[in-house]
Write a protein that holds these residues in place. Sequence first.
Motif, PDB file in Angstrom:
ATOM      1  N   ARG A 145       0.855  -1.199   0.000  1.00 47.58           N
ATOM      2  CA  ARG A 145       0.000   0.000   0.000  1.00 47.58           C
ATOM      3  C   ARG A 145       0.876   1.228   0.000  1.00 47.58           C
ATOM      4  O   ARG A 145       1.801   1.348   0.760  1.00 47.58           O
ATOM      5  N   GLY A 146       0.579   2.133  -0.820  1.00 50.10           N
ATOM      6  CA  GLY A 146       1.365   3.351  -0.880  1.00 50.10           C
ATOM      7  C   GLY A 146       2.480   3.270  -1.886  1.00 50.10           C
ATOM      8  O   GLY A 146       3.268   4.190  -1.995  1.00 50.10           O
ATOM      9  N   ARG A 147       2.548   2.207  -2.674  1.00 46.35           N
ATOM     10  CA  ARG A 147       3.684   2.109  -3.575  1.00 46.35           C
ATOM     11  C   ARG A 147       3.558   3.059  -4.751  1.00 46.35           C
ATOM     12  O   ARG A 147       4.556   3.496  -5.296  1.00 46.35           O
ATOM     13  N   ILE A 148       2.351   3.382  -5.101  1.00 46.64           N
ATOM     14  CA  ILE A 148       2.208   4.296  -6.233  1.00 46.64           C
ATOM     15  C   ILE A 148       2.646   5.690  -5.832  1.00 46.64           C
ATOM     16  O   ILE A 148       3.325   6.388  -6.599  1.00 46.64           O
ATOM     17  N   GLN A 149       2.303   6.061  -4.618  1.00 48.95           N
ATOM     18  CA  GLN A 149       2.745   7.379  -4.169  1.00 48.95           C
ATOM     19  C   GLN A 149       4.255   7.407  -4.042  1.00 48.95           C
ATOM     20  O   GLN A 149       4.908   8.402  -4.349  1.00 48.95           O
ATOM     21  N   ASP A 152       5.804   7.628  -7.464  1.00 45.28           N
ATOM     22  CA  ASP A 152       5.668   8.976  -7.984  1.00 45.28           C
ATOM     23  C   ASP A 152       6.697   9.899  -7.347  1.00 45.28           C
ATOM     24  O   ASP A 152       7.329  10.732  -8.015  1.00 45.28           O
ATOM     25  N   LYS A 156       9.754  12.046  -9.119  1.00 46.17           N
ATOM     26  CA  LYS A 156       9.921  13.483  -8.924  1.00 46.17           C
ATOM     27  C   LYS A 156      11.295  13.795  -8.351  1.00 46.17           C
ATOM     28  O   LYS A 156      11.918  14.800  -8.698  1.00 46.17           O
TER      29      LYS A 156
ATOM     30  N   ALA B  99      -2.519   8.907   2.661  1.00 47.20           N
ATOM     31  CA  ALA B  99      -3.721   8.629   1.889  1.00 47.20           C
ATOM     32  C   ALA B  99      -3.516   7.347   1.102  1.00 47.20           C
ATOM     33  O   ALA B  99      -2.392   6.923   0.864  1.00 47.20           O
ATOM     34  N   SER B 100      -4.592   6.784   0.695  1.00 52.22           N
ATOM     35  CA  SER B 100      -4.464   5.570  -0.116  1.00 52.22           C
ATOM     36  C   SER B 100      -3.977   5.930  -1.497  1.00 52.22           C
ATOM     37  O   SER B 100      -4.067   7.061  -1.950  1.00 52.22           O
ATOM     38  N   ASP B 101      -3.487   4.953  -2.163  1.00 56.87           N
ATOM     39  CA  ASP B 101      -3.045   5.161  -3.534  1.00 56.87           C
ATOM     40  C   ASP B 101      -4.228   5.476  -4.429  1.00 56.87           C
ATOM     41  O   ASP B 101      -5.309   4.946  -4.247  1.00 56.87           O
ATOM     42  N   PRO B 102      -4.008   6.281  -5.406  1.00 55.67           N
ATOM     43  CA  PRO B 102      -5.077   6.500  -6.376  1.00 55.67           C
ATOM     44  C   PRO B 102      -5.259   5.239  -7.211  1.00 55.67           C
ATOM     45  O   PRO B 102      -4.353   4.410  -7.278  1.00 55.67           O
ATOM     46  N   LEU B 114      -1.035  13.155  -8.733  1.00 54.36           N
ATOM     47  CA  LEU B 114      -1.604  12.917  -7.407  1.00 54.36           C
ATOM     48  C   LEU B 114      -1.881  14.250  -6.727  1.00 54.36           C
ATOM     49  O   LEU B 114      -1.037  15.124  -6.694  1.00 54.36           O
ATOM     50  N   PHE B 123      -4.854   5.986   6.237  1.00 54.68           N
ATOM     51  CA  PHE B 123      -4.432   4.993   7.209  1.00 54.68           C
ATOM     52  C   PHE B 123      -3.057   5.388   7.733  1.00 54.68           C
ATOM     53  O   PHE B 123      -2.413   6.300   7.242  1.00 54.68           O
ATOM     54  N   TYR B 125       0.871   4.649   8.578  1.00 50.10           N
ATOM     55  CA  TYR B 125       1.909   3.985   7.812  1.00 50.10           C
ATOM     56  C   TYR B 125       3.235   4.202   8.511  1.00 50.10           C
ATOM     57  O   TYR B 125       3.538   5.303   8.933  1.00 50.10           O
ATOM     58  N   ALA B 134      -3.890  -0.588   7.796  1.00 51.87           N
ATOM     59  CA  ALA B 134      -4.931  -1.329   7.076  1.00 51.87           C
ATOM     60  C   ALA B 134      -4.768  -2.827   7.281  1.00 51.87           C
ATOM     61  O   ALA B 134      -5.712  -3.589   7.077  1.00 51.87           O
TER      62      ALA B 134
END
Lengths: 177, 558
Positions: A145-149, A152, A156, B99-102, B114, B123, B125, B134
Amino acid sequence: MPPIRDKFTIHSRAVVCQDVELKGDITIGPGTVVHPKATIFAIAGPIVIGSGCVIEEAAIIVNRRKEVMRVGDNNLFEIGCRVECPSVGNFNTISTRARIHYTVRISNYCVIGAACLVVPTDDETLDDYTSIFGPAAERRTWSGRGRIQEADLRLKHAEYLREMLPKFNRLRRGDGA
Amino acid sequence: MAPAIHYYCPCQSGESVQTPPPPHMASSSASFHPLHCLFFCEECDAVRCNRCVSIEVSGYYCPNCLFEVPSASVRAEKNRCARNCFSCPICRSTLQVVASDPPDGGDGRPSVSLSNVGEPPFFLYCNHCRWDSAEVGITFEKPTGLAAQLQKFEDSAPESLEFERLKEHFEPFLRTSSLSSSLSHVPSTSSHHLPTSSATAAASAALARDVPGVGKYNPLARSRVGRDRTANKDEMPEYKSRMEIGVLGQLGSEGDGSDVEALRRMELAEEIASLEQRWGNSWTTSLRTSDLRPLRIPLHSKVSKRCPTCRHILIKPEQKAQSVRYKIKLVAANYLPAMTVALPHTQGADAARRPQAKAPSASDDRNAGAMMAGKSYPFHLALTNPLYDPIQVRLSVQRMHVTAVTDSTAPEKARRTPFAISLPTSSFPVAAFAEAWEYDDDDDMFGLEDDELGLEMGRTRDKDGKGKVKTVGVLEKRANVTVVGGEVVIGKEARGYVKFNMLVSYTYRSDDPLPSEDGAGTPSRTVAKTPEVKTFTFYTVVDLGPILPREEKVDPDI
């Protein structure tokens, strides 16, 4: 021991600073940023680094084995780490002062915590999403969870460095053998 | 073990005894402290340690967000941070609200930019071990006010409800009995000292409060202990717990059945939560790591410390949580000379061993670090003067009575004097402390680029190599550090550690005029001819390390 012949293949869009110590047969992909005072030693075999990696100061990437050491895309090698694994995947983070032996193969999305020593005696492959932390190098699996952020953020990060580093550091251009 | 010096605080020894206990006994280590833990009361001219100072809380704060919590809400929030500060159950570091991933475009690359705020659900982390809440099913709709959102969840836990019921049950009895007992007990408990702050008065009233079913503890009249056990018990009805006792076990908080089942089925050692992960909870929770929940970060408190006799404040921190400074800081290191001890023969051996290609035999390696019975060793004491005036120091070894320490088979004379210490008997000066910028670029002042206090290995080694140079006496003076040498002669049958008490008295010129004698505390205040000279005396214990017996065989002690 045969003398090490330097052969650097640095992509035109990679940013490699002047002060980096390179030795041996090294290939650096597009978009990779190598900070000054980093060290990449391809002593016995070649090293191939993918695109979008960030290699920070005092990081040491060493290949002491004959076969090719492949580092994937979008990895982050933080300050002072020492990496000798024969293969590293994509989107990994190797934190400050971590040390990884040549017996380990890293997959994707792994996180090696700060000052962790990953030094198993037998050959081992770390699965995707492994997270190693703590002074005893305990392991657990990240849920992802959170890997896309994070991905990104990594993009950057690399983009910002590509823009700012050349303003303050001299760059090394790729040269042949 | 490296040689060390500890300072003596007389709080443990009672009012009439001023000398420290014999250092070879294990119980006496409680009276000796390293210098950095000690305070100094200027009014009483005495050393105070952490055990004897009285402590008052000056404020509470969260170590993560550094928010100062007013003492009224501390109790309401159960001593934990009321804002978004949580600690990761796995690695105990701070959790971050993310925040959760889009939703993914499908090919791994972020297809949309984003937004700053991010998307719900939010959640917690952990950046260090990558745990997220989660995994235990805790998510939030808003990124703020998380503690309140979790509060409802916490309060509905069965243990918490049980505790509330118990409190309601006992409260009327506690109230009536505390009213009666506080009236009768306050005069008797004030014989020690008057609690001047409301916090300590409340604490002593709370301690003196009557607990139904337990006999009253009256320190003045011990004969009455067994008499009044059932005085208050008849008024209290039976307590009915909210649920059966066995039900709690099935919920996973007790041991027995469910835990044994889990242990039988487990595969990895990491499935069981470790002690560090579990003991922060308010009640026992299940043993499994997957059941660990994030906890709100417990608050820390800033304390101010007072001298127990004169109530003078020794330590007073600043009110702001972010600042680490102190408004009042009377630490012993600013008054007493700092002393370090070293055995030069060990350091010489360490340095000499490195250039050798082949290490000497194993027994020599071991013996080089310690002292062997039957030999004599010099040792160095470095004293650092913290005052702005030069001081004259006099050292003396306290005579020790080693009575019946070892077994009866050891000869009598070995027990009495296992080692003998010789120290310089005359007083020697230590120069005043001056700021670094006051020195000219004088190489003699600083010597080698050595940060250690006073030990100059090169110079002393040369001295020893030249033959019999003096080992007892002032060896070196450098800036505000003086190194004196002493010698320890170890008897042939000696065992154990070389520890001896040392009396240090130093004289200095003070600016304030001396008042008339008040005679309190340890020091011996002598008014010399010039009225500004003061003397202070304190005890220390010097521990030089273990003694290795001459023979290698293990002797049947015990």
